[in-house]
Design a protein around this motif. Sequence first.
Motif, PDB file in Angstrom:
ATOM      1  N   ASP A 105      22.265  17.007  25.825  1.00 23.57           N
ATOM      2  CA  ASP A 105      23.611  16.920  26.394  1.00 23.57           C
ATOM      3  C   ASP A 105      23.491  16.154  27.717  1.00 23.57           C
ATOM      4  O   ASP A 105      23.517  16.741  28.796  1.00 23.57           O
ATOM      5  N   TYR A 106      23.327  14.844  27.610  1.00 21.83           N
ATOM      6  CA  TYR A 106      23.054  14.036  28.783  1.00 21.83           C
ATOM      7  C   TYR A 106      24.245  13.962  29.727  1.00 21.83           C
ATOM      8  O   TYR A 106      24.070  13.968  30.945  1.00 21.83           O
ATOM      9  N   SER A 107      25.451  13.933  29.175  1.00 25.82           N
ATOM     10  CA  SER A 107      26.641  13.946  30.036  1.00 25.82           C
ATOM     11  C   SER A 107      26.730  15.253  30.808  1.00 25.82           C
ATOM     12  O   SER A 107      27.056  15.254  32.000  1.00 25.82           O
ATOM     13  N   GLY A 108      26.416  16.342  30.164  1.00 28.77           N
ATOM     14  CA  GLY A 108      26.402  17.643  30.836  1.00 28.77           C
ATOM     15  C   GLY A 108      25.320  17.704  31.904  1.00 28.77           C
ATOM     16  O   GLY A 108      25.537  18.245  32.992  1.00 28.77           O
ATOM     17  N   SER A 109      24.166  17.147  31.596  1.00 30.09           N
ATOM     18  CA  SER A 109      23.080  17.168  32.583  1.00 30.09           C
ATOM     19  C   SER A 109      23.465  16.362  33.820  1.00 30.09           C
ATOM     20  O   SER A 109      23.127  16.750  34.941  1.00 30.09           O
ATOM     21  N   ILE A 110      24.195  15.283  33.617  1.00 32.53           N
ATOM     22  CA  ILE A 110      24.617  14.449  34.751  1.00 32.53           C
ATOM     23  C   ILE A 110      25.479  15.247  35.723  1.00 32.53           C
ATOM     24  O   ILE A 110      25.308  15.134  36.941  1.00 32.53           O
TER      25      ILE A 110
ATOM     26  N   SER B 178      18.277  22.102  31.367  1.00 36.45           N
ATOM     27  CA  SER B 178      18.639  22.778  30.124  1.00 36.45           C
ATOM     28  C   SER B 178      19.551  21.891  29.273  1.00 36.45           C
ATOM     29  O   SER B 178      19.342  21.735  28.068  1.00 36.45           O
ATOM     30  N   ALA B 179      20.560  21.307  29.911  1.00 37.52           N
ATOM     31  CA  ALA B 179      21.467  20.406  29.189  1.00 37.52           C
ATOM     32  C   ALA B 179      20.704  19.180  28.693  1.00 37.52           C
ATOM     33  O   ALA B 179      20.888  18.745  27.549  1.00 37.52           O
ATOM     34  N   PHE B 180      19.835  18.632  29.516  1.00 40.70           N
ATOM     35  CA  PHE B 180      19.041  17.466  29.141  1.00 40.70           C
ATOM     36  C   PHE B 180      18.173  17.795  27.923  1.00 40.70           C
ATOM     37  O   PHE B 180      18.101  17.013  26.973  1.00 40.70           O
ATOM     38  N   GLY B 181      17.537  18.959  27.958  1.00 42.90           N
ATOM     39  CA  GLY B 181      16.686  19.398  26.847  1.00 42.90           C
ATOM     40  C   GLY B 181      17.450  19.559  25.547  1.00 42.90           C
ATOM     41  O   GLY B 181      16.891  19.409  24.458  1.00 42.90           O
ATOM     42  N   ALA B 182      18.748  19.853  25.662  1.00 44.79           N
ATOM     43  CA  ALA B 182      19.607  19.995  24.484  1.00 44.79           C
ATOM     44  C   ALA B 182      20.269  18.664  24.118  1.00 44.79           C
ATOM     45  O   ALA B 182      21.177  18.634  23.283  1.00 44.79           O
TER      46      ALA B 182
ATOM     47  N   VAL C 107      13.901  14.213  43.140  1.00 46.07           N
ATOM     48  CA  VAL C 107      14.012  14.799  41.801  1.00 46.07           C
ATOM     49  C   VAL C 107      15.432  14.661  41.258  1.00 46.07           C
ATOM     50  O   VAL C 107      15.629  14.274  40.102  1.00 46.07           O
ATOM     51  N   ALA C 108      16.426  14.957  42.079  1.00 48.17           N
ATOM     52  CA  ALA C 108      17.819  14.861  41.618  1.00 48.17           C
ATOM     53  C   ALA C 108      18.157  13.432  41.188  1.00 48.17           C
ATOM     54  O   ALA C 108      18.738  13.218  40.113  1.00 48.17           O
ATOM     55  N   CYS C 109      17.774  12.462  42.001  1.00 46.21           N
ATOM     56  CA  CYS C 109      18.080  11.057  41.664  1.00 46.21           C
ATOM     57  C   CYS C 109      17.294  10.584  40.449  1.00 46.21           C
ATOM     58  O   CYS C 109      17.843   9.883  39.588  1.00 46.21           O
ATOM     59  N   HIS C 110      16.035  10.961  40.357  1.00 42.68           N
ATOM     60  CA  HIS C 110      15.240  10.549  39.203  1.00 42.68           C
ATOM     61  C   HIS C 110      15.730  11.220  37.923  1.00 42.68           C
ATOM     62  O   HIS C 110      15.747  10.586  36.863  1.00 42.68           O
ATOM     63  N   ASN C 111      16.142  12.475  38.021  1.00 46.73           N
ATOM     64  CA  ASN C 111      16.693  13.141  36.841  1.00 46.73           C
ATOM     65  C   ASN C 111      18.006  12.493  36.409  1.00 46.73           C
ATOM     66  O   ASN C 111      18.254  12.316  35.211  1.00 46.73           O
ATOM     67  N   LEU C 112      18.832  12.138  37.380  1.00 40.73           N
ATOM     68  CA  LEU C 112      20.066  11.411  37.052  1.00 40.73           C
ATOM     69  C   LEU C 112      19.736  10.096  36.357  1.00 40.73           C
ATOM     70  O   LEU C 112      20.356   9.744  35.344  1.00 40.73           O
ATOM     71  N   ALA C 113      18.764   9.380  36.891  1.00 39.00           N
ATOM     72  CA  ALA C 113      18.370   8.103  36.286  1.00 39.00           C
ATOM     73  C   ALA C 113      17.903   8.304  34.847  1.00 39.00           C
ATOM     74  O   ALA C 113      18.267   7.523  33.959  1.00 39.00           O
ATOM     75  N   ASP C 114      17.142   9.358  34.600  1.00 38.57           N
ATOM     76  CA  ASP C 114      16.681   9.633  33.234  1.00 38.57           C
ATOM     77  C   ASP C 114      17.851   9.915  32.292  1.00 38.57           C
ATOM     78  O   ASP C 114      17.867   9.437  31.151  1.00 38.57           O
ATOM     79  N   ALA C 115      18.815  10.678  32.771  1.00 39.87           N
ATOM     80  CA  ALA C 115      19.984  10.983  31.935  1.00 39.87           C
ATOM     81  C   ALA C 115      20.784   9.712  31.645  1.00 39.87           C
ATOM     82  O   ALA C 115      21.201   9.469  30.502  1.00 39.87           O
ATOM     83  N   TYR C 116      20.987   8.889  32.665  1.00 41.17           N
ATOM     84  CA  TYR C 116      21.691   7.629  32.453  1.00 41.17           C
ATOM     85  C   TYR C 116      20.926   6.732  31.478  1.00 41.17           C
ATOM     86  O   TYR C 116      21.523   6.043  30.654  1.00 41.17           O
ATOM     87  N   GLU C 117      19.611   6.737  31.573  1.00 35.69           N
ATOM     88  CA  GLU C 117      18.796   5.933  30.661  1.00 35.69           C
ATOM     89  C   GLU C 117      19.036   6.357  29.208  1.00 35.69           C
ATOM     90  O   GLU C 117      19.199   5.509  28.326  1.00 35.69           O
ATOM     91  N   HIS C 118      19.086   7.655  28.971  1.00 32.11           N
ATOM     92  CA  HIS C 118      19.318   8.148  27.611  1.00 32.11           C
ATOM     93  C   HIS C 118      20.700   7.783  27.084  1.00 32.11           C
ATOM     94  O   HIS C 118      20.901   7.717  25.869  1.00 32.11           O
ATOM     95  N   LEU C 119      21.641   7.560  27.993  1.00 32.47           N
ATOM     96  CA  LEU C 119      22.996   7.159  27.586  1.00 32.47           C
ATOM     97  C   LEU C 119      23.146   5.632  27.543  1.00 32.47           C
ATOM     98  O   LEU C 119      24.229   5.128  27.241  1.00 32.47           O
TER      99      LEU C 119
END
Length: 158
Positions: free
Chosen positions: A37-42, A31-35, A71-83
């Motif tokens: 809010d990459y720091s929040g998603s992390i 939800s945070a990622f979709g908004a 999934v958790a690690c890949h989602n973290l990687a995606d959020a870090y990529e966006h930042l």
Amino acid sequence: MQTATHRKASPFRRSAASLEQWRTAIARGNSAFGAADYSGSIRHYRLARTIAERLFARVDDIDAGIAALVVACHNLADAYEHLGRVSEQGSQLCAVHEKLCHAIDDAGLDEPWRSAALRHSQRSYAELLRFVGSHPEHARAQAALALGAKQAAYRHFS
């Protein structure tokens, strides 16, 4: 005199509850990622990763236990990529792939877990390959890819 009775939750119940906590953390992270809010998603994905690490090799649903970590690690990687945090992105991709590769080789781990780790390592390998395509200078990612190549060459269990 009254005494309280305490029942320990069965491992299965604890696992099911933990998987539900993991799902909640992932959903909140998504939800945070979709908004954007990459720091929040992390924050949420880190919690999901912590839960998944506790579940690894300890839950009845083997695929769910391994997928939770991937999934958790890949989602973290995606959020870090966006930042733009390439080092952290690579670190997450490497960590999960290394964990799976070591699980495959772990003679102390039950065979179904080792087989599932092998299946899931195909996805972690593909994500690492994509990452290295953009960041060939990332030494740890190069080393993790070599682990994956070794696993593909030696698909046997002792």
